[in-house]
Enzyme design. Structure first.
Site, PDB file in Angstrom:
ATOM      1  N   ARG A 276     -22.251   7.829  19.325  1.00 17.43           N
ATOM      2  CA  ARG A 276     -22.407   7.910  17.893  1.00 17.43           C
ATOM      3  C   ARG A 276     -22.296   9.501  17.429  1.00 17.43           C
ATOM      4  O   ARG A 276     -21.498   9.625  16.409  1.00 17.43           O
ATOM      5  CB  ARG A 276     -23.882   7.761  17.405  1.00 17.43           C
ATOM      6  CG  ARG A 276     -24.358   6.399  17.935  1.00 17.43           C
ATOM      7  CD  ARG A 276     -25.669   5.742  17.466  1.00 17.43           C
ATOM      8  NE  ARG A 276     -26.376   5.021  18.090  1.00 17.43           N
ATOM      9  CZ  ARG A 276     -27.018   3.840  17.515  1.00 17.43           C
ATOM     10  NH1 ARG A 276     -27.395   3.834  16.195  1.00 17.43           N
ATOM     11  NH2 ARG A 276     -27.526   3.077  18.114  1.00 17.43           N
ATOM     12  N   ASP A 405     -21.821  -4.147  28.917  1.00 12.26           N
ATOM     13  CA  ASP A 405     -20.652  -4.336  28.207  1.00 12.26           C
ATOM     14  C   ASP A 405     -19.779  -2.916  28.093  1.00 12.26           C
ATOM     15  O   ASP A 405     -18.575  -3.318  28.416  1.00 12.26           O
ATOM     16  CB  ASP A 405     -21.439  -4.601  26.629  1.00 12.26           C
ATOM     17  CG  ASP A 405     -22.273  -3.639  26.445  1.00 12.26           C
ATOM     18  OD1 ASP A 405     -22.747  -2.626  26.931  1.00 12.26           O
ATOM     19  OD2 ASP A 405     -22.955  -4.037  25.075  1.00 12.26           O
ATOM     20  N   GLU A 539     -20.652  -6.668  16.599  1.00 13.15           N
ATOM     21  CA  GLU A 539     -19.801  -7.145  17.672  1.00 13.15           C
ATOM     22  C   GLU A 539     -18.914  -8.465  17.232  1.00 13.15           C
ATOM     23  O   GLU A 539     -17.624  -8.518  17.313  1.00 13.15           O
ATOM     24  CB  GLU A 539     -20.518  -7.616  18.832  1.00 13.15           C
ATOM     25  CG  GLU A 539     -21.104  -6.280  19.360  1.00 13.15           C
ATOM     26  CD  GLU A 539     -22.230  -5.724  18.966  1.00 13.15           C
ATOM     27  OE1 GLU A 539     -22.885  -6.495  18.102  1.00 13.15           O
ATOM     28  OE2 GLU A 539     -22.653  -4.625  19.262  1.00 13.15           O
ATOM     29  N   THR A 625     -16.845   2.821  21.580  1.00 12.49           N
ATOM     30  CA  THR A 625     -17.544   1.710  21.360  1.00 12.49           C
ATOM     31  C   THR A 625     -18.528   1.524  20.294  1.00 12.49           C
ATOM     32  O   THR A 625     -19.207   0.585  19.970  1.00 12.49           O
ATOM     33  CB  THR A 625     -18.535   1.636  22.735  1.00 12.49           C
ATOM     34  OG1 THR A 625     -19.094   0.195  22.825  1.00 12.49           O
ATOM     35  CG2 THR A 625     -19.611   2.572  22.850  1.00 12.49           C
TER      36      THR A 625
HETATM   37  C1  DMJ Z   1     -23.323  -0.028  18.990  1.00  9.27           C
HETATM   38  O1  DMJ Z   1     -24.110   1.045  19.043  1.00  9.27           O
HETATM   39  C2  DMJ Z   1     -22.450  -0.130  19.884  1.00  9.27           C
HETATM   40  O2  DMJ Z   1     -21.476  -0.835  19.852  1.00  9.27           O
HETATM   41  C3  DMJ Z   1     -22.824  -0.054  21.406  1.00  9.27           C
HETATM   42  O3  DMJ Z   1     -21.676  -0.026  22.596  1.00  9.27           O
HETATM   43  C4  DMJ Z   1     -23.701  -1.373  21.542  1.00  9.27           C
HETATM   44  N1  DMJ Z   1     -24.224  -2.040  20.393  1.00  9.27           N
HETATM   45  C5  DMJ Z   1     -24.430  -1.168  19.010  1.00  9.27           C
HETATM   46  C6  DMJ Z   1     -24.388  -2.155  17.945  1.00  9.27           C
HETATM   47  O4  DMJ Z   1     -24.894  -3.392  18.260  1.00  9.27           O
END
Ligand code: DMJ
Length: 648
Positions: A276, A405, A539, A625
């Site tokens: 983040r 994931d 997602e 991500t």
């Molecule tokens: C996010 O912070 C990112 O996508 C992370 O990889 C997993 N999930 C959350 C949102 O659902």
């Protein structure tokens, strides 16, 4: 060097003996001859010595003296020890002729004038000071002191300049306005939702990590520790930029510039802070070119490095930003670190090394990769837990949803971000996906393709909302897959997108549950109460966007629009957007949290879904991500520090 100090050089003449002056002619003549010879010898020796002295004496101009009155004579002079140029008794030669003498006098005169003026000014200042009261003088002294302290502070605490590196060539961020009026209208609506989320946070939660949109105050969770690091600001920046909300972007930038300080006593999640904050700051830097974002990203990264001080180099899940002490989550199997956490640092850390020239970041993530490559994998699968002390796997659970994931996602994206040169990453991804397909991916009785969870040799027929991102990942990795299986992976992506859409469509609110089952006649629906919530997650929409980019099948825009409408209808409140506790209830209760990823990801993916493809093209950008775009590094011949082959 010794100088015949007592022999005059000028001013007196040496008496010469004339040939007729002797009373003993022959003898005298003989004597006169030898005398002459001796005198000549003495004279030539004397001239040679004086000539030598002239060259060995120091440069006159550097040692201006005002205390000499006899400039044109050779005089003995004792230099002051401070000036330290001569031993006592050495000779200083001044003046080489009338012109020089005049010039020296002028110079001396002007210097004397200057000294006199300085003297007078100092006297004047002293008199003025004496006229001042004690208080005035003390105040003056204090002001001087403060100024010195300020200067010192600036010198010490000033940001260290980073080495300049070429900005990767990125296609400029186009406006991305879609040609279709309908898409344009929908895109405008998404931008309006972003405005509402941002403005609400600005009004009620500014500087806090997140917002409680019903209570209308700040919110935080344990992933940020006990901190107020403005997570929503950092996470939202690039979305604001991409949407052209430049006033809001500037506002966020100002807050970061003036308030974002990582020297706080807070125990944060290394993974969350990386994806983040570091991801968000780097993306904001690459989009806007504003140095402050790069500097803050690097400051934070330095604070994360102590987390890697473990016996294996596998980082702790949490680190205290102030003390650097790390530890793991209490709930994790046998004190393990989590695959999706320590395996989701690569993209950001490679960019950190690229931007700073510091090899440490690159080396840390490459060390993790090498360590994993050496380990045995049960059925070719990567378990979610790894003990950082022993280097051994914890429980044999494997997941493409939570805990696993983004490890797989980052293998693929490491390859893409390296301009497809990191073939080791691509191979690791291909092998991992092959094992996942073999052991975790199944078709339900109703024909829905799902990704289950592997638990100690048993497949749990449950799929998490988080795992829905994999549809997009399969599509993104289709090109470049082995054995020409591009079509297969694109198809797999489409099937996952369809299943996840079903999980939304089979609810009352048309929003997806946290987890859904494919068991005992159940098809893509949640059973347990604690799996029925929707917390503004991205997602499913993420997968719609990737599928749209690769196929331009209008159903993906349609599905995305359904989700956007449902969010606006059921999650929107006057103080922002909130998650809901039960997507199967027509009268849902709110969880009262506006997650920062809602602004970073959910709204960004929706906006991109209704934009033209030239906004953030895949040739130039790879999304981390948390949906923060990082540029593809076309490194060509440039070698990242730390990546050089070991010297023999
Ligand atoms: C996010 O912070 C990112 O996508 C992370 O990889 C997993 N999930 C959350 C949102 O659902």
């Amino acid at each position: 060097m010794t100088t015949p100090a007592l022999l005059p050089l000028s001013g007196r003449r040496i008496p010469t003996l004339s040939p007729g002056a002797s009373s003993f002619p022959h003898h005298r003549a003989t004597l006169r001859l030898s005398e002459k010879f001796i005198l000549l010898l003495i004279l030539s020796a004397f001239i040679t010595l004086c000539f030598g002295a002239f060259f060995f004496l120091p440069d006159n101009s550097k040692h201006k003296r005002f205390d000499l009155g006899l400039e044109d004579v050779l005089i003995p002079h004792i230099d002051s020890p401070k000036e330290g140029k001569h031993a006592s008794g050495q000779v200083v030669i001044h003046g080489q002729g009338g012109h020089d003498e005049h010039r020296h006098r002028e110079e001396e005169e002007s210097l004397r004038d200057k000294i006199r003026a300085d003297h007078e000014r100092a006297l004047q200042e002293a008199k003025e000071k004496l006229r001042k009261s004690r208080e005035e003088l003390q105040a003056e002294i204090q002001t001087e002191k403060n100024k010195v302290m300020e200067d010192l502070k600036k010198k010490d605490a000033g940001p260290k300049p980073l080495p300049p590196v070429p900005m990767p060539k990125v296609v400029s961020v186009s406006d991305g306005e879609p040609p279709e009026p309908d898409a344009k209208e929908k895109r405008d609506k998404i931008r309006e939702m972003m405005k509402h989320a941002w403005d609400s946070y600005r009004q009620y939660g500014w500087g806090h990590n997140e917002l409680k949109p019903l209570a209308k105050k700040g919110h935080s969770t344990n992933i940020f520790g006990n901190s107020q690091l403005g997570a929503t600001i950092v996470d939202a920046l690039d979305t604001l930029y991409i949407m052209g909300l430049h006033e809001e972007f500037k506002d966020g930038q100002e807050w970061i510039d003036q308030n974002l300080d990582f020297g706080v006593n807070a125990e944060v999640s290394v993974f969350e802070v990386n994806i983040r904050f570091i991801g968000g700051l780097l993306a904001a830097y690459y989009l806007s070119g504003q140095e402050v974002f790069k500097l803050k990203a690097v400051q934070l990264a330095e604070k994360l490095l102590p987390a890697f001080n473990t016996p294996t180099g596998i980082p702790w899940a949490m680190v205290n930003l102030k003390s650097g002490v790390g530890r793991n989550w209490g709930w994790a199997s046998a004190g393990s670190s989590i695959l999706a956490e320590f395996g989701t640092l690569h993209m950001e850390f490679v960019h950190l090394t690229y931007l700073t020239g510091n090899p440490a970041y690159y080396q840390k993530v490459m060390h993790i990769r090498k360590l994993l490559a050496k380990m045995d994998r049960p059925n070719g699968l990567y378990p979610n837990y790894l003990n950082p002390r022993t280097g051994r796997w914890g429980q044999h659970h494997t997941s493409v949803g939570g805990l696993g994931d983004s490890f797989y996602e980052y293998l693929l994206k490491a390859w893409l971000m390296s301009d497809k040169t990191d073939t080791e990453a691509r191979k690791t991804y291909d092998d991992a996906i092959e094992a996942i397909e073999r052991h975790l991916i199944r078709k339900s009785n109703g024909g829905l393709t799902f990704i289950g969870e592997w638990k100690n040799g048993h497949l749990e027929r449950k799929m998490g909302h988080l795992a829905c991102f994999a549809g997009g990942m399969f599509a993104l990795g289709a090109d470049g897959s082995p054995d020409d299986k591009a079509g297969h992976y694109l198809q797999l992506g489409a099937e996952i997108a369809h299943t996840c859409h079903e999980s939304y469509d089979r609810t009352v609110l048309k929003l997806g549950p946290e987890a859904f089952k494919f068991d005992s006649g159940l098809e893509a629906v949640a059973v347990r109460q604690n799996e029925k919530y929707y917390i503004l997650r991205p997602e499913v929409i993420e997968t719609y966007w990737y599928m749209w980019r690769f196929t331009h099948d209008p159903k993906y825009r349609q599905w995305g629009w359904e989700a956007a409408q449902a969010i606006d209808k059921y999650c929107r409140v006057s103080g922002g957007f909130s998650g809901v506790k039960d997507v199967y209830s027509s009268n849902p209760t709110y969880d009262d949290v506006q997650q920062s990823f809602f602004l970073a990801e959910t709204l960004k993916y929706l906006y991109l879904l209704f934009s033209s493809d030239d906004l953030m093209p895949f040739e130039s950008w790879v999304f981390n991500t948390e949906a923060h775009p990082l540029p593809v590094l076309h490194l060509g011949n440039i070698t990242l520090p730390g990546s050089e082959p070991a010297q023999r």
